[in-house]
Scaffold this active site. Structure first.
Site, short mmCIF file in Angstrom:
data_model
loop_
_atom_site.label_atom_id
_atom_site.label_comp_id
_atom_site.label_asym_id
_atom_site.label_seq_id
_atom_site.Cartn_x
_atom_site.Cartn_y
_atom_site.Cartn_z
N CYS A 94 0.83 -1.19 0.00
CA CYS A 94 0.00 0.00 0.00
C CYS A 94 0.87 1.25 0.00
O CYS A 94 1.77 1.39 0.83
CB CYS A 94 -0.90 -0.04 1.24
SG CYS A 94 -1.66 1.53 1.67
N GLU A 95 0.62 2.15 -0.92
CA GLU A 95 1.45 3.35 -1.01
C GLU A 95 1.15 4.36 0.09
O GLU A 95 1.89 5.32 0.27
CB GLU A 95 1.30 4.00 -2.38
CG GLU A 95 -0.05 4.60 -2.68
CD GLU A 95 -0.12 5.21 -4.07
OE1 GLU A 95 -0.74 6.28 -4.20
OE2 GLU A 95 0.45 4.63 -5.03
N HIS A 96 0.08 4.14 0.84
CA HIS A 96 -0.26 5.06 1.92
C HIS A 96 0.41 4.70 3.24
O HIS A 96 0.78 5.58 4.01
CB HIS A 96 -1.78 5.10 2.12
CG HIS A 96 -2.52 5.55 0.91
ND1 HIS A 96 -3.75 5.04 0.54
CD2 HIS A 96 -2.20 6.47 -0.05
CE1 HIS A 96 -4.15 5.62 -0.59
NE2 HIS A 96 -3.23 6.49 -0.96
N HIS A 97 0.57 3.37 3.49
CA HIS A 97 1.14 2.94 4.76
C HIS A 97 2.32 1.99 4.59
O HIS A 97 2.94 1.60 5.58
CB HIS A 97 0.07 2.26 5.63
CG HIS A 97 -1.10 3.14 5.92
ND1 HIS A 97 -2.27 3.11 5.18
CD2 HIS A 97 -1.28 4.11 6.86
CE1 HIS A 97 -3.12 4.00 5.65
NE2 HIS A 97 -2.55 4.63 6.66
N GLN A 135 -4.87 -0.54 -5.08
CA GLN A 135 -5.38 -1.67 -5.87
C GLN A 135 -6.10 -1.22 -7.13
O GLN A 135 -6.00 -1.88 -8.18
CB GLN A 135 -6.30 -2.52 -4.99
CG GLN A 135 -6.76 -3.80 -5.67
CD GLN A 135 -7.52 -4.70 -4.72
OE1 GLN A 135 -7.19 -4.81 -3.56
NE2 GLN A 135 -8.56 -5.36 -5.21
N HIS A 163 -5.96 -6.04 2.67
CA HIS A 163 -5.04 -4.93 2.89
C HIS A 163 -4.67 -4.86 4.37
O HIS A 163 -5.54 -4.64 5.23
CB HIS A 163 -5.70 -3.61 2.47
CG HIS A 163 -5.91 -3.50 1.00
ND1 HIS A 163 -5.40 -2.47 0.24
CD2 HIS A 163 -6.58 -4.29 0.12
CE1 HIS A 163 -5.75 -2.62 -1.03
NE2 HIS A 163 -6.47 -3.73 -1.12
N CYS A 165 -3.20 -2.56 5.83
CA CYS A 165 -3.43 -1.23 6.38
C CYS A 165 -4.81 -1.16 7.04
O CYS A 165 -5.09 -0.25 7.83
CB CYS A 165 -3.30 -0.15 5.31
SG CYS A 165 -4.41 -0.36 3.91
#
Length: 204
Positions: A94-97, A135, A163, A165
């Site tokens: 995940c590019e956020h976490h 995704q 996920h 996250c």
């Protein structure tokens, strides 16, 4: 080696990519920020291990997905029905976490006049998955690459994944699966073709 690839401990041509030593120091900083001592015995080699593992986790930045589909086969005796590769394992981050996204991808295309080796479809999935991702974008990238390079009558990509996250932080909801799909060409236009695909992958 393409424009994104680098030796294990070097910067890129523009000098923008940190060295392996700098990456290791960043890991030490995170360990200290988490509240531990990076110099203690159990953590002493962790920065090196993390830096090397990142080369594997994010190997997709060093790969050209289009190149995997460049070799095709035209002698298919007129075969023009659906080609489906289902349950391709997906391992992404995940590019956020920066925590794992684990699941499966189902990839289908309707050939026009050529087909590609099935392992190449799995390699395209990996080339995009092994990057920082969301995704929805991952699903679209895979489908558009197949459409662009093979020029088939249609392409469909469905990804089902969990996920971390969401399961290991935040709302802590385990057992939740996210499903995304991209339908192009005949898969978008034809309900019959879409239903046939879903039957093939056990979703119909």
């Amino acid at each position: 080696m393409n424009k994104h690839s680098h030796p294990d401990n070097s910067t890129n041509e523009a000098g923008e990519r940190p060295t392996k030593a700098e990456a290791e120091e960043a890991v030490r900083t995170l360990i200290r920020w988490a509240g531990d001592d990076p110099s203690r015995e159990g953590l002493r080699s962790t920065p090196d291990r993390v830096a090397r593992s990142y080369l594997e986790f994010f190997a997709g930045y060093n790969e050209d997905p289009d190149a995997y589909l460049s070799r095709t086969f035209e002698e298919v005796n007129g075969y023009d029905e659906m080609v489906v590769l289902k349950d391709i394992r997906v391992e992404s981050y995940c590019e956020h976490h920066m925590v794992p996204i684990i699941g499966v991808a189902h990839v289908a295309y309707m050939p026009s006049n050529r087909v590609v080796g099935i392992s190449k479809l799995a390699r395209v999935v990996d080339a995009y998955a092994k990057r920082l991702q969301i995704q929805e974008k991952l699903t679209r990238q895979i489908a558009e690459t197949i459409e662009r390079t093979l020029q088939p009558k249609g392409v469909a990509v469905i990804i089902e994944s969990a996920h971390q996250c969401m399961t290991t932080r935040g709302v802590h909801k385990d057992g939740v699966t996210m499903v995304t799909s991209t339908m192009l060409g005949i898969f978008r236009r034809s309900d019959i073709t879409r239903r046939e695909l879903l039957a093939f992958i056990g979703k119909g």
